[in-house]
Design a protein around this motif. Sequence first.
Motif, PDB file in Angstrom:
ATOM      1  N   VAL A   5      27.369 -44.776  63.695  1.00  0.00           N
ATOM      2  CA  VAL A   5      27.991 -43.971  64.750  1.00  0.00           C
ATOM      3  C   VAL A   5      27.658 -42.490  64.572  1.00  0.00           C
ATOM      4  N   PHE A   6      27.823 -41.991  63.349  1.00  0.00           N
ATOM      5  CA  PHE A   6      27.642 -40.552  63.173  1.00  0.00           C
ATOM      6  C   PHE A   6      26.181 -40.135  63.191  1.00  0.00           C
ATOM      7  N   SER A   7      25.291 -41.007  62.728  1.00  0.00           N
ATOM      8  CA  SER A   7      23.887 -40.564  62.828  1.00  0.00           C
ATOM      9  C   SER A   7      23.395 -40.681  64.266  1.00  0.00           C
ATOM     10  N   ALA A   8      24.094 -41.507  65.086  1.00  0.00           N
ATOM     11  CA  ALA A   8      23.748 -41.526  66.509  1.00  0.00           C
ATOM     12  C   ALA A   8      24.119 -40.195  67.165  1.00  0.00           C
ATOM     13  N   ALA A  22      13.467 -34.928  64.037  1.00  0.00           N
ATOM     14  CA  ALA A  22      14.701 -35.187  63.302  1.00  0.00           C
ATOM     15  C   ALA A  22      15.715 -35.889  64.203  1.00  0.00           C
ATOM     16  N   GLY A  23      15.844 -35.401  65.424  1.00  0.00           N
ATOM     17  CA  GLY A  23      16.845 -35.968  66.325  1.00  0.00           C
ATOM     18  C   GLY A  23      16.462 -37.325  66.862  1.00  0.00           C
ATOM     19  N   PHE A  24      15.432 -37.371  67.680  1.00  0.00           N
ATOM     20  CA  PHE A  24      15.078 -38.625  68.354  1.00  0.00           C
ATOM     21  C   PHE A  24      14.543 -39.694  67.387  1.00  0.00           C
ATOM     22  N   LEU A  25      13.531 -39.337  66.588  1.00  0.00           N
ATOM     23  CA  LEU A  25      12.972 -40.353  65.685  1.00  0.00           C
ATOM     24  C   LEU A  25      13.979 -40.752  64.609  1.00  0.00           C
ATOM     25  N   GLY A  26      14.811 -39.805  64.202  1.00  0.00           N
ATOM     26  CA  GLY A  26      15.857 -40.125  63.238  1.00  0.00           C
ATOM     27  C   GLY A  26      16.825 -41.127  63.843  1.00  0.00           C
ATOM     28  N   PHE A  27      17.235 -40.867  65.054  1.00  0.00           N
ATOM     29  CA  PHE A  27      18.145 -41.766  65.770  1.00  0.00           C
ATOM     30  C   PHE A  27      17.546 -43.165  65.885  1.00  0.00           C
ATOM     31  N   ALA A  28      16.273 -43.205  66.292  1.00  0.00           N
ATOM     32  CA  ALA A  28      15.620 -44.497  66.534  1.00  0.00           C
ATOM     33  C   ALA A  28      15.589 -45.349  65.266  1.00  0.00           C
ATOM     34  N   HIS A  29      15.573 -44.710  64.106  1.00  0.00           N
ATOM     35  CA  HIS A  29      15.374 -45.510  62.908  1.00  0.00           C
ATOM     36  C   HIS A  29      16.617 -45.629  62.016  1.00  0.00           C
ATOM     37  N   THR A  30      17.699 -44.949  62.406  1.00  0.00           N
ATOM     38  CA  THR A  30      18.924 -45.101  61.616  1.00  0.00           C
ATOM     39  C   THR A  30      19.958 -46.016  62.266  1.00  0.00           C
TER      40      THR A  30
END
Lengths: 235, 472
Positions: free
Chosen positions: B255-258, B302-310
Motif C-alpha cells: 500500500v505505502f509503496s504504491a 523511482a516513481g513509476f518503475l518502482g511502483f510497477a515492481h514493488t
Amino acid sequence: MLSKSAAKTFFLVGTGLCSVAFLLLTADTLARVPEQTHEENLTPEVRRGKDLWEAHNCMGCHTLLGEGAYYAPELTRVYERRGPEFIRSMLRDPESMYPGQRRMQRYDLSEQEIDDLVAFLRWIGEMDLNGFPPAPVLAASSSAPVARDEHRPPVFDQMCTACHSLGGRGGTVGPALDGVGDRYDAEWIDRWLHDPPAIKQGTAMPRLPLSDVQIRELTTYLSTLRARQDEEEAR
Amino acid sequence: MKYESQRVAWWFFATCMLLFTLQIVYGFIMAFAHAGHDVLHDWIPFHAARATHTNLLVMWLLCGFMGAAYYIVPEESQRELEWPKLAYLQLAALVTVGVTAIIGFHFDWWEGRKFLEIPRPLDYLVVVDVLMFIANIGVTIWKSERKTTTSMVLFFGLLMSALLYLPGMIPTASQTMDSYWRWWVVHLWVEGVWELIMGAILSYLLIKLTGVDREVIEKWLYVIVGLTFLSGILGTGHHYYFIGTPRYWLMIGGVFSALEPLAFLGMAAYAITMAKRGGRAHPNRTALAWTIGCSILSFVGAGFLGFAHTIPQVNLYTHGTLVTAMHGHMAFWGAYAMIVLAVIVHSLPMLTGRRLYDAPSATLAFWASNVGMIAMTLAFAVAGVTQVVLERRVGMEFLAVQREIEVHFWGLIMAASLFTLGIVAFVWNFIRHGRPVGQVEGVRSTLPVRGPAGRDIDALPAPAMRLYEGGE
C-alpha cells in the motif's frame, strides 16, 4: 489555498505518525522473526557460515532471500534443490561442476568452512519466506514423465538436472537425457558415472561426488529412460 | 558567487566527476561479464566490480550533496561557512576513506552486505567525517540570522542521512535481521531522507532559475517532503516481503509503496509548473534542463518503475532479478545523479567566472546521457522480464536463462556507450570551466570571460545578467 504553515503541519504530522507506526511494527517484527526463521537452529556452524558468506561477499554475485547481485544463481533453496554434496563440490572447486560456464571465484576453503557454509544455506532454506521463491507455474512438463516417475532417485534432481534436461526441464550444459537408455547400456552408464574423463577425454562432465549406491540407482534409472517405451506408455 | 567559502564546493564537484567516471568503467566491466566476456575475472572478479560500482555511486552522490550544501548554505544563510578549512580537510578525509575502501574491495576486504560493503573500521571514519560536515553546515545555519525552509530541509536531510547510517552497524547473527537493519540505511536513505536533500536542492534551483516567489516554492517543498515521508517510511515494507519477516509487510509495504510515486509526481509537477510560472528567461538554460529533467526522470525511474515492481504479486516474481537493476538504474540517475549534475551546471559558471553553459557540448551532455540512460533501462527491462518469465515462470535453470539473455547485454553496452558519450561531454565542460577562480560578487572578474563561440558575456541582455548574478 493551502498556506505554508498548513503545509508544514502536514509534513510534521505525517512524518511523525508514520515514524511511530514504523517503530511499532519493527518491535512486533523483532518479536516474531525468531519463530518464523527458526532462530533456535542458529548453531555456531550457521553463524560461522554467515560470517564466511559476508567475508567473501557472496552477495556480490549471488542472491540470497532474493537480495544481492544478479550474476549467479539464487541460493535461498539451494540446499533442497542441489543437496549438500553438490554444494560441497562446488565450493571445493567451482570449475568442476560447471566447466566453461560463468565462473565463480575459487576460495580454497577448509572442509570445516565448507561445512559451515552448507549449514548456513540449510538454515536459510528452512525459513518461512511468505511464498518466495515461487513455483514455476508455466513449467511445461511439470506433470510429464519427470514428475510422476516414482523410481527416480533424489540425487538425479539434485545433480543431474543442474546440467542435463529431461522432459524439457533442467539445465542445457549437457545433452538432454530423454531416451538415454536407448543409446547406452547399463554397464556403460555405470562406467561413465564413475569416471567420465576416463571414457571421453576433455569432456565437460565432471567426476561427481556420488556414492556407489547412488551410481547404482542412477544407472538403473537412466537405463529405463527409453523413447520407444515412453511412446507406448503414452498410448 | 556571493561568498568566498562557496569555492570549496568546486573541489567536491571535481571529486564527483572523477568518481563518476570510475563508476562507469566498472559498469562496463560488469556488462561485459554479463554478455559472456568475463575477461578480468582473475583481477577484478564480478563481486569486486559490483561492490566498487555501487559504492562509487554512493560516494560521488554524497560528495555531490556535500558540495551542493557547501554552495547553497552560505547563500541561503547569507554568511560565510563557519570553518572553510575544515571543509577541505573533510573532503580529503572522505576521499582517503573511499579510496582505501575501493582498493580493499579488490583484496577481499569488505563487509559483504549489499550497498554497505565498506569494511567496519572504515565505517567509523565515515561517521566521524560526516559529523565534521554536519557540524560545519549546522553551525553556519545556526549562527545565521536567516533560516530558510530550503536550508533547513537540506540540513535535516543531511543530518538524518548521517543518523540512519548507524542501524546498518547493529550486529546480528540472523540473515533476516541483517537485511532488516540494512534496509533502514539503504531504503530510508534513498526513498526517505535523500529525497529531502533532492527536494531542497530542487527548491533552491527553482528559486534561482525561475524567479518564482520563495514563499510559494517553499510551501510546495513542505507538501512534497511530507508526501515522501508519508509513503516512504512505511514503504520500507516492500523490502520485507520475502526475507523471513511477518506476512503483514506484504500489505503495508504494498500500500505505502504504491503511494511513493505521488511524491515524485508532485516533484515533477512542481518543477514544471514553477518553470512555466517563472517566465523570466534565465540565461543558464542547461541548468534548467537538468533541473526539470531530474524531476521528470525521477518520476519515471523511482516513481513509476518502482511502483510497477514493488506490487507484492509482481515482486514475488521480480524480486532478485535484473528487473531490480532496471528500476535501480533509472531511479538513481533521475533522482540523485541528475540533481547533483543540475547543481553543478548551475554553480559552475559562478564558481569559475566562465559562462559556457549554452555550448553545444553542454547540450550534447544532457541529451546523450539521458537518451543513453533510457535505452539502458530498456535493455535491462527486456533482459529482466525475459529472465522472470524463463526462470520464475517456466522454471529454466539460472545459467541457461543467462545465456538466453546475453544478447541484451550487448544492447545494454550500446546504450551505455551513448550514455558515456554524454558524461564525457559533461566532464569535458567541467574541465573547460577551469579552476574556481571566479570573483566574489561585486568584484569584476579579471579573467577573460567568454561565452560559447567566443561571444562576449557582456553582450548578454542586461536584465538576464542581473537575474543570474542576483538570484532571487
